[in-house]
Design an enzyme around this catalytic site. Structure first.
Site, PDB file in Angstrom:
ATOM      1  N   HIS A 307       0.866  -1.144  -0.124  1.00  0.00           N
ATOM      2  CA  HIS A 307       0.040  -0.062   0.092  1.00  0.00           C
ATOM      3  C   HIS A 307       1.100   1.187  -0.108  1.00  0.00           C
ATOM      4  O   HIS A 307       2.100   1.274   0.639  1.00  0.00           O
ATOM      5  CB  HIS A 307      -0.984   0.158   1.256  1.00  0.00           C
ATOM      6  CG  HIS A 307      -1.945   1.015   1.121  1.00  0.00           C
ATOM      7  ND1 HIS A 307      -1.827   2.320   1.428  1.00  0.00           N
ATOM      8  CD2 HIS A 307      -3.334   0.797   0.807  1.00  0.00           C
ATOM      9  CE1 HIS A 307      -3.076   2.894   1.057  1.00  0.00           C
ATOM     10  NE2 HIS A 307      -3.946   2.154   0.853  1.00  0.00           N
ATOM     11  N   ASP A 364      -7.724  -4.432  -0.944  1.00  0.00           N
ATOM     12  CA  ASP A 364      -8.331  -4.967  -2.313  1.00  0.00           C
ATOM     13  C   ASP A 364      -8.117  -6.382  -2.434  1.00  0.00           C
ATOM     14  O   ASP A 364      -8.921  -7.054  -2.957  1.00  0.00           O
ATOM     15  CB  ASP A 364      -7.378  -4.063  -3.124  1.00  0.00           C
ATOM     16  CG  ASP A 364      -7.406  -2.757  -3.108  1.00  0.00           C
ATOM     17  OD1 ASP A 364      -6.690  -2.127  -3.071  1.00  0.00           O
ATOM     18  OD2 ASP A 364      -8.656  -2.129  -2.990  1.00  0.00           O
TER      19      ASP A 364
END
Ligand code: MLT
Length: 428
Positions: A307, A364
């Protein structure tokens, strides 16, 4: 004693104030940098640049902290509801019981959309991506509610637009899916809660009874909470900058939907499943693809890992992972795709190569898995992200407008041709 930062350039000294937020983050206020020094800053992607001061969401990428209006995401995901979290983000405090009931009633009352929306929907071919349909229908609300174009609307009028957005987005999202399937749309069932109503609009078929599975509806509510806001991410920054020109809230949210669509942002959850399906189609050898991910000469990249902000772990991923395990067990889902996902997850959490590069499973990765287990079709995953992020976009747009923030207009460093004379080619 206020802090300051000094800059020396070409023998001159400049001093700028440093502001500190409630979580002790500090920033150099460079509002006078160009006028005093002639310098601007350059920061592609704005990784080191604060665009605003905000009281909505706090996240700490190093510590894996995420709070909405000071409340821990872990507590909200476990104990709250998506509508309560939406109210909290938008209005700053948890609603009283009467405030919550009124908010829910207002939203239920506005789930229906104008019949002419169906004419717009019917103009889309069935291969239209639902995100393009969704952003178009949201922007079309400016046509049905032209008073929303007035930048000087009072708070009651803005609140009505907010209610309309939260109420109608699930209807638009489900209708975008039905358009893709070539099925007739379902009208809202206002006897159901927010997520159950959405699921019924999505999956009910004519002449068939459809009962919403409470396990699915509850898991979806938790997923929407986890996606509700994330400070100044790409799509939220888009909503803010479009809103900073005093464009309507509908146009601003439509722009945010389009920014979220990109595979580097909200589209990542769809890319995760497409990656898993590609691995399965190639024999399902997760180790082969883990080795490809390590090979710097191989273009293959693992989707759903790491991330931009969280350095050690994404707190939302931890919560979703548990929810995914619960849902898969309760629904008795046995999907070979999910087995491949578990192998990739194990490697990412235990293989030093991925640990050293902080390539851990992110929100995700798990949201793609859980949406698939809930029966949500892959190209609707990013629509689900948009459904969750809507209250965050609204809250950030509202804060920006209430604070009378200036129109966003970044500078640049010019690297093109210097002045040169035009020599006509007598093309007229
Ligand atoms: C988000 O929730 O918006 C994504 O994690 C992306 C980000 O925050 O940059």
């Amino acid at each position: 004693m206020s802090e300051s930062a000094k800059l020396s350039f070409k023998g001159q000294e400049f001093e700028f104030p440093v502001i500190t937020g409630t979580e002790n983050e500090s920033a150099i206020d460079i509002a006078k940098l160009r006028s005093e020094s002639g310098l601007i800053t350059l920061d592609p992607g704005y990784k080191n640049t604060g665009a605003t001061k905000s009281a909505i969401t706090f996240l700490d990428g190093e510590e894996g902290i995420l709070r909405y209006r000071g409340y821990r995401i872990e507590d909200l995901a476990e104990k709250s509801t998506f509508l309560e979290v939406s109210y909290l983000l938008i209005y700053g405090e948890l609603p009283t019981q009467s405030e919550y009931e009124n908010f829910s009633k207002e939203i239920t009352h506005h789930t229906l959309v104008h019949e002419d929306i169906k004419k717009i929907l019917e103009g889309f071919p069935s291969n239209a991506h639902p995100m393009g349909v969704l952003s178009s229908l949201i922007c079309a609300l400016t046509a049905f509610y032209p008073d929303s174009l007035n930048p000087n609307r009072n708070i009651e009028e803005v609140n009505l637009s907010i209610i309309r957005l939260i109420a109608k987005m699930p209807t638009f999202a489900a209708w975008a899916y039905k358009n893709e399937m070539g099925h007739p749309v379902n009208y809202p069932d206002n006897s159901l809660d927010y997520c159950s109503n959405f699921l019924k609009m999505m999956f009910a078929l004519p002449a068939e009874k459809y009962d919403v599975d409470p396990v699915v509806s509850s898991a979806l509510d938790k997923l929407l909470i986890l996606h509700a806001d994330h400070e100044q991410n790409c799509s939220t920054s888009t909503v803010r900058i479009v809103g900073s020109s005093q464009a309507s809230i509908y146009a601003s949210i439509s722009a945010g939907i389009n920014a979220l669509w990109g595979p580097l942002h909200g589209g990542a959850n769809q890319s995760v499943i497409e990656m898993l399906e590609a691995i399965k189609a190639d024999g399902g050898d997760a180790k082969k693809y883990l080795d490809k991910a390590k090979d710097k000469n191989d273009p293959f990249r693992l989707m759903g890992f790491g991330h931009r902000v969280y350095k050690n772990f994404d707190p939302r991923a931890k919560i979703i992972k548990k929810a995914a395990d619960d849902v898969l067990e309760k629904l008795g889902v046995n999907d070979p795709i999910l087995e491949i996902a578990k192998e990739l997850e194990f490697a990412a959490l235990n293989d030093q190569y991925f640990i050293d590069r902080q390539l851990y499973p992110n929100v995700d990765f798990y949201s793609g898995i859980i949406y698939r287990a809930l029966g949500i079709p892959t190209d609707m995953f990013t629509v689900m992200f948009a459904l969750g992020r809507l209250p965050g976009w609204i809250a950030q747009w509202k804060e920006m407008r209430e604070n009378n923030e200036p129109i966003g207009r970044p500078r640049q460093v010019y690297t093109g041709a210097n002045e040169r004379d035009y020599v006509s080619m007598n093309r007229r």
